[in-house]
Write a protein that holds these residues in place. Structure first.
Motif, PDB file in Angstrom:
ATOM      1  N   VAL A  71       0.857  -1.186   0.000  1.00  0.00           N
ATOM      2  CA  VAL A  71       0.000   0.000   0.000  1.00  0.00           C
ATOM      3  C   VAL A  71       0.891   1.232   0.000  1.00  0.00           C
ATOM      4  O   VAL A  71       1.803   1.349   0.826  1.00  0.00           O
ATOM      5  CB  VAL A  71      -0.931   0.010   1.231  1.00  0.00           C
ATOM      6  CG1 VAL A  71      -1.694   1.315   1.326  1.00  0.00           C
ATOM      7  CG2 VAL A  71      -1.900  -1.160   1.171  1.00  0.00           C
ATOM      8  N   THR A  88      -0.410   4.725  -0.555  1.00  0.00           N
ATOM      9  CA  THR A  88      -1.060   5.985  -0.221  1.00  0.00           C
ATOM     10  C   THR A  88      -0.652   6.460   1.162  1.00  0.00           C
ATOM     11  O   THR A  88      -0.596   5.692   2.111  1.00  0.00           O
ATOM     12  CB  THR A  88      -2.592   5.837  -0.265  1.00  0.00           C
ATOM     13  OG1 THR A  88      -2.951   5.394  -1.557  1.00  0.00           O
ATOM     14  CG2 THR A  88      -3.267   7.166   0.010  1.00  0.00           C
ATOM     15  N   ARG A  89      -0.380   7.753   1.259  1.00  0.00           N
ATOM     16  CA  ARG A  89      -0.038   8.340   2.545  1.00  0.00           C
ATOM     17  C   ARG A  89      -1.227   8.270   3.485  1.00  0.00           C
ATOM     18  O   ARG A  89      -2.367   8.447   3.091  1.00  0.00           O
ATOM     19  CB  ARG A  89       0.390   9.801   2.371  1.00  0.00           C
ATOM     20  CG  ARG A  89       1.707   9.969   1.636  1.00  0.00           C
ATOM     21  CD  ARG A  89       2.057  11.429   1.515  1.00  0.00           C
ATOM     22  NE  ARG A  89       1.032  12.152   0.770  1.00  0.00           N
ATOM     23  CZ  ARG A  89       1.011  13.484   0.653  1.00  0.00           C
ATOM     24  NH1 ARG A  89       1.934  14.198   1.250  1.00  0.00           N
ATOM     25  NH2 ARG A  89       0.078  14.080  -0.044  1.00  0.00           N
ATOM     26  N   ASN A  90      -0.917   8.048   4.759  1.00  0.00           N
ATOM     27  CA  ASN A  90      -1.964   7.953   5.763  1.00  0.00           C
ATOM     28  C   ASN A  90      -1.706   8.937   6.902  1.00  0.00           C
ATOM     29  O   ASN A  90      -2.180   8.771   8.013  1.00  0.00           O
ATOM     30  CB  ASN A  90      -2.029   6.538   6.333  1.00  0.00           C
ATOM     31  CG  ASN A  90      -3.257   6.319   7.186  1.00  0.00           C
ATOM     32  OD1 ASN A  90      -4.297   6.916   6.942  1.00  0.00           O
ATOM     33  ND2 ASN A  90      -3.135   5.476   8.202  1.00  0.00           N
ATOM     34  N   GLY A  99      -1.947  14.497   4.584  1.00  0.00           N
ATOM     35  CA  GLY A  99      -2.248  13.916   3.284  1.00  0.00           C
ATOM     36  C   GLY A  99      -3.596  14.405   2.769  1.00  0.00           C
ATOM     37  O   GLY A  99      -4.551  14.554   3.512  1.00  0.00           O
ATOM     38  N   ASP A 142      -6.027  12.329  -2.608  1.00  0.00           N
ATOM     39  CA  ASP A 142      -4.996  11.415  -3.077  1.00  0.00           C
ATOM     40  C   ASP A 142      -5.628  10.094  -3.487  1.00  0.00           C
ATOM     41  O   ASP A 142      -6.473   9.564  -2.777  1.00  0.00           O
ATOM     42  CB  ASP A 142      -3.973  11.142  -1.970  1.00  0.00           C
ATOM     43  CG  ASP A 142      -2.979  12.279  -1.816  1.00  0.00           C
ATOM     44  OD1 ASP A 142      -2.987  13.163  -2.684  1.00  0.00           O
ATOM     45  OD2 ASP A 142      -2.222  12.273  -0.840  1.00  0.00           O
ATOM     46  N   PRO A 143      -5.224   9.539  -4.617  1.00  0.00           N
ATOM     47  CA  PRO A 143      -5.761   8.235  -4.998  1.00  0.00           C
ATOM     48  C   PRO A 143      -5.272   7.171  -4.038  1.00  0.00           C
ATOM     49  O   PRO A 143      -4.226   7.323  -3.401  1.00  0.00           O
ATOM     50  CB  PRO A 143      -5.194   8.023  -6.405  1.00  0.00           C
ATOM     51  CG  PRO A 143      -3.942   8.851  -6.431  1.00  0.00           C
ATOM     52  CD  PRO A 143      -4.230  10.047  -5.575  1.00  0.00           C
ATOM     53  N   TYR A 144      -6.020   6.103  -3.919  1.00  0.00           N
ATOM     54  CA  TYR A 144      -5.611   5.003  -3.058  1.00  0.00           C
ATOM     55  C   TYR A 144      -4.715   4.107  -3.876  1.00  0.00           C
ATOM     56  O   TYR A 144      -5.178   3.322  -4.703  1.00  0.00           O
ATOM     57  CB  TYR A 144      -6.831   4.253  -2.532  1.00  0.00           C
ATOM     58  CG  TYR A 144      -6.505   3.393  -1.349  1.00  0.00           C
ATOM     59  CD1 TYR A 144      -6.085   3.970  -0.159  1.00  0.00           C
ATOM     60  CD2 TYR A 144      -6.584   2.010  -1.421  1.00  0.00           C
ATOM     61  CE1 TYR A 144      -5.763   3.188   0.937  1.00  0.00           C
ATOM     62  CE2 TYR A 144      -6.274   1.225  -0.325  1.00  0.00           C
ATOM     63  CZ  TYR A 144      -5.859   1.820   0.848  1.00  0.00           C
ATOM     64  OH  TYR A 144      -5.540   1.044   1.946  1.00  0.00           O
ATOM     65  N   LEU A 145      -3.410   4.239  -3.676  1.00  0.00           N
ATOM     66  CA  LEU A 145      -2.439   3.577  -4.528  1.00  0.00           C
ATOM     67  C   LEU A 145      -1.881   2.310  -3.887  1.00  0.00           C
ATOM     68  O   LEU A 145      -1.581   2.295  -2.697  1.00  0.00           O
ATOM     69  CB  LEU A 145      -1.267   4.516  -4.828  1.00  0.00           C
ATOM     70  CG  LEU A 145      -1.594   5.840  -5.515  1.00  0.00           C
ATOM     71  CD1 LEU A 145      -0.315   6.657  -5.696  1.00  0.00           C
ATOM     72  CD2 LEU A 145      -2.262   5.610  -6.858  1.00  0.00           C
ATOM     73  N   ASP A 178      -4.512   2.523  -8.985  1.00  0.00           N
ATOM     74  CA  ASP A 178      -5.491   3.242  -8.176  1.00  0.00           C
ATOM     75  C   ASP A 178      -6.656   2.273  -7.982  1.00  0.00           C
ATOM     76  O   ASP A 178      -7.399   1.989  -8.922  1.00  0.00           O
ATOM     77  CB  ASP A 178      -5.957   4.511  -8.896  1.00  0.00           C
ATOM     78  CG  ASP A 178      -6.977   5.309  -8.094  1.00  0.00           C
ATOM     79  OD1 ASP A 178      -7.480   4.792  -7.077  1.00  0.00           O
ATOM     80  OD2 ASP A 178      -7.281   6.456  -8.488  1.00  0.00           O
ATOM     81  N   ARG A 206      -9.423   2.503  -6.680  1.00  0.00           N
ATOM     82  CA  ARG A 206     -10.785   3.009  -6.885  1.00  0.00           C
ATOM     83  C   ARG A 206     -11.289   2.645  -8.281  1.00  0.00           C
ATOM     84  O   ARG A 206     -12.487   2.616  -8.536  1.00  0.00           O
ATOM     85  CB  ARG A 206     -10.819   4.529  -6.713  1.00  0.00           C
ATOM     86  CG  ARG A 206     -10.435   5.003  -5.320  1.00  0.00           C
ATOM     87  CD  ARG A 206     -10.420   6.501  -5.254  1.00  0.00           C
ATOM     88  NE  ARG A 206      -9.527   7.081  -6.245  1.00  0.00           N
ATOM     89  CZ  ARG A 206      -9.359   8.391  -6.425  1.00  0.00           C
ATOM     90  NH1 ARG A 206     -10.029   9.248  -5.677  1.00  0.00           N
ATOM     91  NH2 ARG A 206      -8.525   8.845  -7.336  1.00  0.00           N
ATOM     92  N   ALA A 244       6.618   6.378   1.961  1.00  0.00           N
ATOM     93  CA  ALA A 244       6.086   7.692   1.623  1.00  0.00           C
ATOM     94  C   ALA A 244       7.133   8.789   1.782  1.00  0.00           C
ATOM     95  O   ALA A 244       6.863   9.940   1.479  1.00  0.00           O
ATOM     96  CB  ALA A 244       4.876   8.019   2.499  1.00  0.00           C
TER      97      ALA A 244
END
Length: 345
Positions: free
Chosen positions: A263, A265-267, A271, A275-278, A292, A294, A320
């Motif tokens: 995973v 995406t920054r959490n 953030g 931001d897309p969920y990468l 992504d 989504r 990240a």
């Protein structure tokens, strides 16, 4: 964001994920090369990274360190006194910090080493079990870890005291173990199935079975009870571990079996919600892709970024890059392995 991958050909590969196009309808990303080093003298078996620090372990019994912002190799760590392949690496980074506090490694002789990361020096090395460690997971508190072994054993490790707290035989070999980000549950992979367990007493809450019945080779927890898996079926599967149902799947995500998933995406609190969920994935034919998720519900889902290392990839990790502090290797001599370990049987 950065991605690192290890390969059978001894090379460590580093890439930086950069946006190349971002508008209201689409985003394009590029995996730009950071470095590639022939760090080991035999295949790389495991990689880990957190903030600016990255590490790789190999079947040459060594751990190598890397500084991601400067794209440089920092040399090797004096690790397990037993000559054994490094089978698992994991950084522990408290939620309040942007730089990891500890690096934990496990080896094929059953030994576990705990390193401080500022600078990198060995704090403790112990052998909680006599057989090879398949995987190791650190609780979000940093106080304990779970380990699964090649001889079907499962153990809980006290990282504060550097000793084993609990050990039992499962009756089947688990290849992977991962904590949920909350620490309230953990996931254990056996062949094509994932057991969802309660952390407090290891009670089995539910079991997930890969619809393809093919082996799961990698797994990474997401937010809100989501678990991503990949493996021999070449698909990226997202599970809702709260309901026990398959949430969605990216079929034929790779042309070969998937060996790593992470995973990206920054959490953190700063953030953007937009931001897309990468997630990143790597396959045994050398291809790394970024998705992504989504878009996973759409037909013909395509990756946002892709690169081909043209090597046989074995593992994947991501960072990240929240901290720009440069990792340092300490000068002190490591402590000896504590030979007074408990018998596992």
């Amino acid at each position: 964001m950065s991605i690192i991958a290890g390969s059978y050909e001894r090379f460590i590969w580093g890439f930086k994920l950069k946006p190349t196009k971002h508008d209201a309808e689409s985003q394009t990303l590029t995996l730009s090369p950071l470095f590639s080093y022939p760090s080991h003298i035999s295949p790389i078996t495991t990689v880990a990274c957190s903030g600016p620090a990255a590490a790789s372990g190999g079947s040459d019994d060594t751990i190598h360190l890397y500084d991601l912002p400067s794209a440089s190799s920092l040399g090797s760590l004096l690790d397990h006194n037993h000559a054994a392949s490094i089978t698992a690496l994991s950084f522990y980074t408290p939620s309040s910090l942007s730089f990891p506090r500890n690096l934990i490694s496990a080896a094929a002789d059953g030994s576990v080493a705990i390193f401080d990361t500022d600078p990198f020096v060995l704090l403790k090395s112990f052998r909680p079990h006599k057989k090879a460690v398949n995987d190791l997971a650190i609780h979000p508190s940093g106080k304990l870890a779970l380990a699964v072994y090649r001889d079907e054993f499962f153990a809980m490790l006290n990282l504060v005291r550097g000793k084993r707290s609990f050990c039992c035989r499962l009756g089947h070999e688990a290849s992977l173990v991962k904590f949920d980000p909350s620490g309230e549950r953990f996931y254990m992979v056996v062949s094509n199935k994932v057991g969802v367990h309660q952390s407090e007493d290891a009670k089995l809450l539910l079991e997930l079975e890969n619809p393809s019945r093919k082996r799961i080779l990698c797994a990474t927890p997401g937010e809100s009870g989501t678990l991503f898996t990949g493996g021999e079926d070449r698909a990226i599967t997202a599970w809702d571990t709260n309901s026990g149902k398959l949430a969605y799947s990216i079929e034929d995500a790779h042309p070969a079996r998937i060996k790593g998933i992470v995973v990206l995406t920054r959490n953190d609190s700063d953030g953007s919600l937009e931001d897309p969920y990468l997630i990143g994935s790597a396959s045994s034919d050398g291809i790394i892709r970024v998705w992504d998720v989504r878009m996973a519900a759409k037909e013909n889902t395509k990756p946002l970024a892709e690169t081909n290392t043209k090597s046989r990839l074995t593992c994947l990790a991501g960072s990240a890059l929240k901290s720009m502090r440069r990792p340092q290797i300490g000068k002190q001599e490591p402590q000896k392995v504590d030979e007074e370990h408990e018998d596992s049987e």
